[in-house]
Design an enzyme around this catalytic site. Sequence first.
Site, mmCIF file in Angstrom:
data_model
loop_
_atom_site.group_PDB
_atom_site.id
_atom_site.type_symbol
_atom_site.label_atom_id
_atom_site.label_comp_id
_atom_site.label_asym_id
_atom_site.label_seq_id
_atom_site.Cartn_x
_atom_site.Cartn_y
_atom_site.Cartn_z
ATOM 1 C CG ASP A 25 -8.669 0.906 3.945
ATOM 2 O OD1 ASP A 25 -9.532 0.090 3.577
ATOM 3 O OD2 ASP A 25 -7.453 0.644 3.948
ATOM 4 N NE ARG A 67 3.037 3.281 14.776
ATOM 5 C CZ ARG A 67 2.529 2.172 14.224
ATOM 6 N NH1 ARG A 67 2.232 1.131 14.982
ATOM 7 N NH2 ARG A 67 2.315 2.096 12.931
ATOM 8 C CE LYS A 77 -4.205 -1.539 2.404
ATOM 9 N NZ LYS A 77 -5.103 -1.200 3.499
HETATM 10 P P1 NAP Z 1 -0.979 -2.153 11.971
HETATM 11 O O1 NAP Z 1 -0.591 -1.081 11.012
HETATM 12 O O2 NAP Z 1 -0.043 -3.264 12.249
HETATM 13 O O3 NAP Z 1 -1.345 -1.426 13.362
HETATM 14 C C1 NAP Z 1 -1.674 -2.198 14.496
HETATM 15 C C2 NAP Z 1 -2.256 -1.297 15.565
HETATM 16 O O4 NAP Z 1 -2.708 -2.149 16.642
HETATM 17 C C3 NAP Z 1 -1.247 -0.326 16.173
HETATM 18 O O5 NAP Z 1 -1.922 0.850 16.568
HETATM 19 C C4 NAP Z 1 -0.753 -1.114 17.404
HETATM 20 O O6 NAP Z 1 -0.245 -0.302 18.440
HETATM 21 C C5 NAP Z 1 -2.048 -1.746 17.861
HETATM 22 N N1 NAP Z 1 -1.834 -2.935 18.674
HETATM 23 C C6 NAP Z 1 -1.367 -4.136 18.281
HETATM 24 N N2 NAP Z 1 -1.319 -5.001 19.326
HETATM 25 C C7 NAP Z 1 -1.764 -4.307 20.409
HETATM 26 C C8 NAP Z 1 -1.950 -4.633 21.776
HETATM 27 N N3 NAP Z 1 -1.688 -5.869 22.235
HETATM 28 N N4 NAP Z 1 -2.442 -3.688 22.603
HETATM 29 C C9 NAP Z 1 -2.738 -2.452 22.145
HETATM 30 N N5 NAP Z 1 -2.580 -2.067 20.846
HETATM 31 C C10 NAP Z 1 -2.085 -2.986 19.995
HETATM 32 O O7 NAP Z 1 -2.333 -2.868 11.511
HETATM 33 P P2 NAP Z 1 -3.522 -2.215 10.660
HETATM 34 O O8 NAP Z 1 -3.282 -2.468 9.221
HETATM 35 O O9 NAP Z 1 -3.732 -0.815 11.131
HETATM 36 O O10 NAP Z 1 -4.758 -3.138 11.079
HETATM 37 C C11 NAP Z 1 -5.337 -3.072 12.370
HETATM 38 C C12 NAP Z 1 -6.597 -3.919 12.390
HETATM 39 O O11 NAP Z 1 -7.577 -3.343 11.534
HETATM 40 C C13 NAP Z 1 -6.386 -5.362 11.895
HETATM 41 O O12 NAP Z 1 -7.140 -6.233 12.708
HETATM 42 C C14 NAP Z 1 -6.943 -5.343 10.497
HETATM 43 O O13 NAP Z 1 -7.451 -6.605 10.095
HETATM 44 C C15 NAP Z 1 -8.076 -4.346 10.651
HETATM 45 N N6 NAP Z 1 -8.453 -3.683 9.401
HETATM 46 C C16 NAP Z 1 -9.741 -3.779 9.023
HETATM 47 C C17 NAP Z 1 -10.163 -3.138 7.879
HETATM 48 C C18 NAP Z 1 -11.594 -3.251 7.472
HETATM 49 O O14 NAP Z 1 -11.923 -2.861 6.356
HETATM 50 N N7 NAP Z 1 -12.473 -3.721 8.334
HETATM 51 C C19 NAP Z 1 -9.258 -2.385 7.100
HETATM 52 C C20 NAP Z 1 -7.928 -2.306 7.537
HETATM 53 C C21 NAP Z 1 -7.541 -2.969 8.690
HETATM 54 P P3 NAP Z 1 1.316 0.109 18.468
HETATM 55 O O15 NAP Z 1 1.441 1.291 17.565
HETATM 56 O O16 NAP Z 1 1.572 0.424 19.900
HETATM 57 O O17 NAP Z 1 2.091 -1.096 17.977
#
Ligand code: NAP
Length: 273
Positions: A100, A153, A65
């Site tokens: 998104d 962040r 992306k």
């Molecule tokens: P990402 O870039 O890896 O970001 C992960 C986020 O989750 C960060 O803010 C991280 O915090 C936080 N996190 C991870 N483990 C954690 C924990 N144990 N406690 C607290 N915070 C935690 O992932 P992403 O692409 O943003 O995706 C995040 C979620 O959204 C995923 O489940 C994905 O499947 C979902 N999603 C859904 C859609 C949809 O259309 N429904 C679209 C995109 C993504 P830190 O910064 O502290 O690491």
Amino acid sequence: MQVFGLVGNPVGHSLSPPMHEAAYEALDIDARYVTFEPEREALATAIDGARALGVRGLNVTIPYKEAVRDLVTVDDVAARIGAVNTVDFGGDEPTGHNTDAAGARRALEAQGGAALDGADAVVVGAGGAGRAVAHGLADAGARVAIANRTVERATALAGDVAGASGHELDELDALLADADVLVNATSVGMEADESPVPADALHAGLVVLDAVYVPLSTRLLSDAEAAGATTVDGAWMLLYQGAEAFELWTGRDAPVDAMNSALRNRLEDRYRV
Ligand code: NAP
């Protein structure tokens, strides 16, 4: 026949093909939606090749992306989010977009009845989804507070989003007291019975969207429902980002009901959600 597709690696478990092909069937459009898994070093060639072959549009997913930004002309939203999830080959040159942001906004408005203009919104998470959601809600007129485990962040993202503020997760109680909208954009709750938000911070005045869609009924959404809040599951966000891409490519209103049925059927088959 028109060809659309998805570029990422891996893409084998994508829910986009059934969702988009249901739209073509519903509107009697002669098109197919296929998945492509180029290696990173072949990404530029893949985008050029898709264009040369007459592919009409591509979605882009992890891990490309960000890299695709340099290969297309990005619109303002995608530039601010720093990620492209949709490429449109319909013009003189390929253009890059991020649906998104609109996906989250439309999910909250259409399925949660949220009025975002002037709303107080809390976004938990500052990764890729958090960036898109925070920009999408701010663009719709919401005041956005971003809370993240790594507070640096959250603060950095807040600096990029109009009128936003960055916070620690332990400020969620106070932030949610007067909030109208809450979005979980962390991966917490994915295939685990966990929530990033304390249950007693939730209340009936909230519309709550969980971006996590496996399972559909996350711990956060069941806590929110118990508190009397309006809940919107992550499949709606996924659906509306796809609907937005479909509309960009075809210029037609997306057949949301047909796309939603196909998406939920596939989620049920694959994950028993
Ligand atoms: P990402 O870039 O890896 O970001 C992960 C986020 O989750 C960060 O803010 C991280 O915090 C936080 N996190 C991870 N483990 C954690 C924990 N144990 N406690 C607290 N915070 C935690 O992932 P992403 O692409 O943003 O995706 C995040 C979620 O959204 C995923 O489940 C994905 O499947 C979902 N999603 C859904 C859609 C949809 O259309 N429904 C679209 C995109 C993504 P830190 O910064 O502290 O690491």
